[in-house]
Design an enzyme around this catalytic site. Sequence first.
Site, short mmCIF file in Angstrom:
data_model
loop_
_atom_site.label_atom_id
_atom_site.label_comp_id
_atom_site.label_asym_id
_atom_site.label_seq_id
_atom_site.Cartn_x
_atom_site.Cartn_y
_atom_site.Cartn_z
N GLN A 67 151.25 116.17 14.01
CA GLN A 67 151.67 115.86 15.37
C GLN A 67 152.54 114.61 15.47
OE1 GLN A 67 149.05 114.83 18.32
NE2 GLN A 67 147.68 113.68 16.97
N ILE A 68 152.31 113.60 14.67
CA ILE A 68 153.24 112.44 14.71
C ILE A 68 154.59 112.89 14.17
CG2 ILE A 68 153.78 110.14 13.79
CD1 ILE A 68 150.80 109.52 13.79
N ASP A 94 155.33 118.27 3.48
CA ASP A 94 153.95 118.57 3.88
C ASP A 94 153.30 119.35 2.75
OD1 ASP A 94 151.53 119.17 5.57
OD2 ASP A 94 152.77 118.17 7.08
N ARG A 150 133.12 107.56 6.04
CA ARG A 150 134.32 106.74 5.88
C ARG A 150 134.82 106.78 4.43
NH1 ARG A 150 136.63 102.25 8.22
NH2 ARG A 150 137.04 100.50 6.86
N GLN A 164 151.60 109.65 -4.49
CA GLN A 164 152.92 109.57 -3.85
C GLN A 164 153.64 108.27 -4.21
OE1 GLN A 164 152.43 110.81 0.28
NE2 GLN A 164 152.09 112.92 -0.37
N ASN A 183 146.24 106.55 8.23
CA ASN A 183 145.06 105.68 8.10
C ASN A 183 144.26 105.97 6.83
OD1 ASN A 183 145.26 104.03 10.39
ND2 ASN A 183 144.71 105.77 11.69
N ASP A 211 150.00 98.73 17.80
CA ASP A 211 149.05 97.79 18.40
C ASP A 211 149.80 96.67 19.13
OD1 ASP A 211 146.73 99.04 16.90
OD2 ASP A 211 148.01 98.40 15.25
N ARG A 214 151.05 98.05 22.28
CA ARG A 214 149.93 98.22 23.22
C ARG A 214 149.59 96.88 23.88
NH1 ARG A 214 146.40 101.94 18.99
NH2 ARG A 214 147.13 103.95 19.76
N HIS A 239 144.87 97.48 10.90
CA HIS A 239 145.06 98.47 11.98
C HIS A 239 143.71 99.19 12.15
CE1 HIS A 239 146.54 101.59 14.56
NE2 HIS A 239 146.10 102.50 13.71
N1 NAD Z 1 149.08 103.23 12.03
C1 NAD Z 1 149.05 103.73 13.25
O1 NAD Z 1 149.36 103.03 14.22
C2 NAD Z 1 148.62 105.15 13.49
C3 NAD Z 1 148.66 105.67 14.79
C4 NAD Z 1 148.30 106.98 14.99
C5 NAD Z 1 147.88 107.78 13.92
N2 NAD Z 1 147.84 107.23 12.69
C6 NAD Z 1 147.44 108.04 11.51
O2 NAD Z 1 148.58 108.81 11.12
C7 NAD Z 1 148.13 109.94 10.38
C8 NAD Z 1 148.81 111.20 10.87
O3 NAD Z 1 148.40 111.49 12.17
P1 NAD Z 1 148.74 112.91 12.85
O4 NAD Z 1 148.15 112.86 14.18
O5 NAD Z 1 150.18 113.22 12.67
O6 NAD Z 1 147.85 113.85 11.92
P2 NAD Z 1 148.03 115.39 11.67
O7 NAD Z 1 146.75 115.83 11.04
O8 NAD Z 1 148.53 116.08 12.88
O9 NAD Z 1 149.20 115.45 10.58
C9 NAD Z 1 149.02 115.02 9.26
C10 NAD Z 1 149.90 115.89 8.40
O10 NAD Z 1 149.80 115.41 7.07
C11 NAD Z 1 149.83 116.53 6.23
N3 NAD Z 1 149.33 116.16 4.91
C12 NAD Z 1 148.05 116.13 4.46
N4 NAD Z 1 148.03 115.77 3.16
C13 NAD Z 1 149.32 115.56 2.80
C14 NAD Z 1 149.95 115.21 1.59
N5 NAD Z 1 149.23 114.97 0.48
N6 NAD Z 1 151.29 115.09 1.57
C15 NAD Z 1 152.02 115.34 2.67
N7 NAD Z 1 151.49 115.72 3.84
C16 NAD Z 1 150.16 115.82 3.90
C17 NAD Z 1 148.96 117.56 6.95
O11 NAD Z 1 149.20 118.87 6.49
C18 NAD Z 1 149.46 117.35 8.38
O12 NAD Z 1 150.57 118.20 8.67
C19 NAD Z 1 146.61 109.96 10.52
O13 NAD Z 1 146.07 109.35 9.35
C20 NAD Z 1 146.37 109.06 11.72
O14 NAD Z 1 145.07 108.49 11.71
C21 NAD Z 1 148.19 105.94 12.46
O1 LMR Z 2 144.09 108.07 14.27
C1 LMR Z 2 143.35 107.14 14.66
O2 LMR Z 2 142.20 106.92 14.19
C2 LMR Z 2 143.85 106.22 15.76
C3 LMR Z 2 145.19 105.71 15.51
O3 LMR Z 2 145.24 104.92 14.36
C4 LMR Z 2 145.69 104.90 16.70
O4 LMR Z 2 145.69 103.67 16.64
O5 LMR Z 2 146.05 105.52 17.71
#
Ligand code: NAD
Ligand code: LMR
Length: 383
Positions: A67-68, A94, A150, A164, A183, A211, A214, A239
């Site tokens: 989704q991101i 992916d 966790r 990677q 994360n 953050d 925010r 984070h």
């Molecule tokens: N740092 C931040 O501020 C922040 C904010 C929001 C979300 N996140 C994190 O970002 C990450 C992605 O979030 P999302 O909502 O897009 O998740 P998501 O589950 O929708 O998408 C993750 C994607 O990664 C793919 N994936 C899994 N293993 C992989 C690999 N080895 N190589 C390549 N792709 C792979 C999955 O198939 C999926 O399409 C999560 O870990 C989430 O917690 C971080």
């Molecule tokens: O995916 C999460 O656990 C939350 C995400 O890191 C966020 O800050 O929105």
Amino acid sequence: MPFQDPEKLLMESPFFWKLLVYCSVCSVLDMHNAFLSASAIARQYNLVTVPMAKDPVRVLVTGAAGQIGYALVPMIARGVMLGPDQPVILHMLDIPPAAESLNGVKMELVDAAFPLLKGVVATTDVVEACTGVNIAVMVGGFPRKEGMERKDVMSKNVSIYKSQASALEKHAAANCKVLVVANPANTNALILKEFAPSIPEKNISCLTRLDHNRALGQISERLNVQVSDVKNVIIWGNHSSTQYPDVNHATVRTPAGEKAVRELVADDAWLNGEFITTVQQRGAAIIKARKLSSALSAASAACDHIRDWVLGTPEGTWVSMGVYSDGSYNVPAGLIYSFPVYCQNGEWKIVQGLSIDEFSRKKLDLTAEELSEEKALAYSCLS
Ligand SMILES: NC(=O)c1ccc[n+]([C@@H]2O[C@H](COP(=O)([O-])OP(=O)(O)OC[C@H]3O[C@@H](n4cnc5c(N)ncnc54)[C@H](O)[C@@H]3O)[C@@H](O)[C@H]2O)c1
Ligand SMILES: O=C(O)C[C@H](O)C(=O)O
């Protein structure tokens, strides 16, 4: 100067058309050769001012079918990350179960006909994905599922970042800038750094800009001012919910000049309490509301992070980035920790000399402790 198509500019020049007619006659109406000759002469003698088109920058997004990824790739293709005159080639990675969905994203990118998008590589092959990339935005990872500890999620993700790291080290362009979003973002970035020793540590970072944004948003709402008038908040540390959003040096632009946020809010209890917990818990609040974690704000923050890193922060403004600690502010060296940074000429520098009061000191230390524990846990998962 905004990017303009050189051929279009040539065509718009009356002089070019006269030259074209002349060359056509000379080429006995061979129009293709006539066009090439006329444009070569025009360029050689600077008869028409034609700006040089920039070479495309290759941007990798891992987890691009997630989704991101879905929010992020159109932003990159529109120039939100690297500017409206910077062509890009998107590399999207992916895993095989997401290959069909990834291909759907590629189809949509083609259908959107983004003028800056000069190519799309959509693959489940990490080597193909990493080859020649100038910027790598690492979003891919294993999400936490019900019943998982966790340690289980940490174990899966650090193994992904270890493998990677090697692919990026071997195949990315020299000086590739890496942003880890997935994360646990700080610890994934640390593992990537440790297992890609030839990538300079200054090139590896993690996302805490969400953050930071925010925190700006909360202050702007509280004071009823434009968010663009608020600056210089700081996110210290991880984070996670131990991060410390600090407003002690933050200011607001007002008609009477810049004023300190603390002075304008005039409510230390709120600033030292609810403000901090709201920012720390915002990710969880979004998950509760959407049943999904933040995506559009995360994608937007990733663009802000890379844009400021590559193109520079505005004079007198700093931003928060998770970067390799050099011991500044007595944060243990060897952690990826979020600091206030200035960026110039494609490099970040930690803002030095800010005063840290006793309240802040405890918060800086608490989040550092959590990062040290995460680092130990990550290594135990890898061993
Ligand atoms: N740092 C931040 O501020 C922040 C904010 C929001 C979300 N996140 C994190 O970002 C990450 C992605 O979030 P999302 O909502 O897009 O998740 P998501 O589950 O929708 O998408 C993750 C994607 O990664 C793919 N994936 C899994 N293993 C992989 C690999 N080895 N190589 C390549 N792709 C792979 C999955 O198939 C999926 O399409 C999560 O870990 C989430 O917690 C971080
Ligand atoms: O995916 C999460 O656990 C939350 C995400 O890191 C966020 O800050 O929105």
